[in-house]
Design an enzyme around this catalytic site. Structure first.
Site, PDB file in Angstrom:
ATOM      1  N   GLU A  98       0.822  -1.208   0.000  1.00 37.62           N
ATOM      2  CA  GLU A  98       0.000   0.000   0.000  1.00 37.62           C
ATOM      3  C   GLU A  98       0.859   1.262   0.000  1.00 37.62           C
ATOM      4  O   GLU A  98       0.632   2.175   0.801  1.00 37.62           O
ATOM      5  CB  GLU A  98      -1.009   0.013   1.162  1.00 37.62           C
ATOM      6  CG  GLU A  98      -2.249  -0.824   0.863  1.00 37.62           C
ATOM      7  CD  GLU A  98      -3.480  -0.360   1.638  1.00 37.62           C
ATOM      8  OE1 GLU A  98      -4.198   0.504   1.110  1.00 37.62           O
ATOM      9  OE2 GLU A  98      -3.722  -0.868   2.740  1.00 37.62           O
ATOM     10  N   TYR A 123       0.456  -7.967  -1.709  1.00 39.33           N
ATOM     11  CA  TYR A 123      -0.674  -7.284  -1.074  1.00 39.33           C
ATOM     12  C   TYR A 123      -1.955  -7.940  -1.577  1.00 39.33           C
ATOM     13  O   TYR A 123      -2.450  -7.633  -2.657  1.00 39.33           O
ATOM     14  CB  TYR A 123      -0.642  -5.786  -1.395  1.00 39.33           C
ATOM     15  CG  TYR A 123      -1.825  -5.004  -0.883  1.00 39.33           C
ATOM     16  CD1 TYR A 123      -2.298  -5.179   0.415  1.00 39.33           C
ATOM     17  CD2 TYR A 123      -2.469  -4.077  -1.691  1.00 39.33           C
ATOM     18  CE1 TYR A 123      -3.388  -4.465   0.883  1.00 39.33           C
ATOM     19  CE2 TYR A 123      -3.555  -3.353  -1.232  1.00 39.33           C
ATOM     20  CZ  TYR A 123      -4.007  -3.553   0.054  1.00 39.33           C
ATOM     21  OH  TYR A 123      -5.092  -2.845   0.512  1.00 39.33           O
ATOM     22  N   ASP A 174       0.855  -8.457   3.247  1.00 38.00           N
ATOM     23  CA  ASP A 174      -0.474  -8.298   3.838  1.00 38.00           C
ATOM     24  C   ASP A 174      -1.390  -9.281   3.131  1.00 38.00           C
ATOM     25  O   ASP A 174      -1.759  -9.063   1.983  1.00 38.00           O
ATOM     26  CB  ASP A 174      -0.938  -6.848   3.641  1.00 38.00           C
ATOM     27  CG  ASP A 174      -2.353  -6.620   4.147  1.00 38.00           C
ATOM     28  OD1 ASP A 174      -2.973  -7.593   4.648  1.00 38.00           O
ATOM     29  OD2 ASP A 174      -2.848  -5.487   4.035  1.00 38.00           O
ATOM     30  N   ASN A 180      -4.381 -10.167   4.204  1.00 40.04           N
ATOM     31  CA  ASN A 180      -5.787  -9.848   4.453  1.00 40.04           C
ATOM     32  C   ASN A 180      -6.600 -11.082   4.821  1.00 40.04           C
ATOM     33  O   ASN A 180      -7.775 -11.206   4.439  1.00 40.04           O
ATOM     34  CB  ASN A 180      -6.403  -9.105   3.262  1.00 40.04           C
ATOM     35  CG  ASN A 180      -6.262  -7.590   3.380  1.00 40.04           C
ATOM     36  OD1 ASN A 180      -6.454  -7.029   4.459  1.00 40.04           O
ATOM     37  ND2 ASN A 180      -5.917  -6.937   2.302  1.00 40.04           N
ATOM     38  N   ASP A 190      -2.013   1.655  10.068  1.00 39.21           N
ATOM     39  CA  ASP A 190      -2.862   0.766  10.876  1.00 39.21           C
ATOM     40  C   ASP A 190      -2.270  -0.649  10.964  1.00 39.21           C
ATOM     41  O   ASP A 190      -2.725  -1.443  11.798  1.00 39.21           O
ATOM     42  CB  ASP A 190      -4.321   0.755  10.382  1.00 39.21           C
ATOM     43  CG  ASP A 190      -4.462   0.666   8.874  1.00 39.21           C
ATOM     44  OD1 ASP A 190      -3.446   0.690   8.160  1.00 39.21           O
ATOM     45  OD2 ASP A 190      -5.607   0.562   8.405  1.00 39.21           O
TER      46      ASP A 190
END
Length: 254
Positions: A34, A104, A145, A147, A245
């Site tokens: 990101e 990602y 990441d 997710n 975050d």
DNA sequence: ATGGCGCGCGCAGCGCGA
């Protein structure tokens, strides 16, 4: 050797945090997700001044990945081979005989959304590609990441999250299928007692209340898993002003 | 209580993340 990953949620905003983290931890390869930065705007000079060269694959507003390294990386590849994807989510390169993939994975938004279908399709293409990458590179690390919170112990409140994206059975199946290729979940090799969350919502003081998820992971091929001496989450950057975050995950090798 | 915050874009307020 030290490998690390961090979803920075805008490299432009987080550059000071990234520079401070590099200075303190000195990873050999740092995988960023990101970045939200077009290649023409990538802060290569500032990173170079800190002793890191960069490979980046970015786009405006969304997504974007990068590999930072002290030594030269070779055999760069962008995206998932054999899977046409407008979204820039994967970059890979080689350090010596170690192949590093920075990924990602799509968020998925909601179980009934097109974005969720894209996530599952994307994960299938990723799986197929990683099988061939594993055959080609005995020492393979896949950081990023994902997710996906693989198990209930990776979720602060599994009941509250039930039926939502990031924890759905289909996503967890897709993660498990990656492990079935032969990868080890590096953090779980050391069976830490703490939850080791890697993400906390900006809202509702989620970090202070430790309402987090473990969704950033380091997967290691058998040959690399054997050499892995430590894996940990570094929560310190989540306590800074204007934090991402997400927080970094690190793997160290003998 | 289904919001809350933070980002990019672009100059108001929306889409998106997770």
């Amino acid at each position: 050797m030290k490998l690390a990953t961090w979803n920075v949620n805008s490299l432009k905003v987080r550059l000071p945090h990234v520079l401070a983290w590099l200075a303190q931890h000195q990873p050999d390869v740092f995988c960023l997700q990101e970045t939200k930065t077009e290649d023409k705007d990538f802060p290569a000079a500032a990173l170079e001044a800190a002793g890191y060269r960069a490979l980046f694959y970015g786009q405006k507003t969304y997504n974007g990945v990068a590999l930072l390294s002290r030594a030269e990386l070779n055999e760069r590849s962008d995206g998932i081979a054999g899977y046409a994807d407008e979204q820039k989510r994967v970059i890979a390169a080689t350090l010596g005989d170690v192949r590093v993939i920075c990924a990602y994975v799509p968020n998925g938004q909601a179980l009934d959304s097109d974005k969720y279908r894209y996530k599952l399709e994307w994960l299938h293409a990723f799986h197929v590609w990683l099988r061939s990458e594993l055959a080609r590179w005995p020492k393979l690390a896949v950081l990023g990441d994902y997710n996906i919170a693989p198990e209930d112990r990776d979720v602060h409140d599994p009941k509250q999250w039930e039926g939502q994206v990031l924890v759905s059975p289909a996503e967890r199946d897709a993660f498990r299928e990656l492990l079935h290729l032969g990868f080890r979940d590096a953090l779980r090799m050391f069976d830490p007692v703490e939850p080791n969350f890697t993400w906390w919502d900006y809202r509702a003081a989620a970090f202070r209340r430790n309402l987090g998820l473990r969704i950033d992971h380091i997967l290691l091929s058998p040959a690399l898993a054997q050499a892995c001496a430590a894996c940990y989450v570094d929560v310190a950057p989540r306590k800074l002003e204007r934090p991402s975050d997400h927080t970094p995950v690190v793997a160290e090798f003998s």
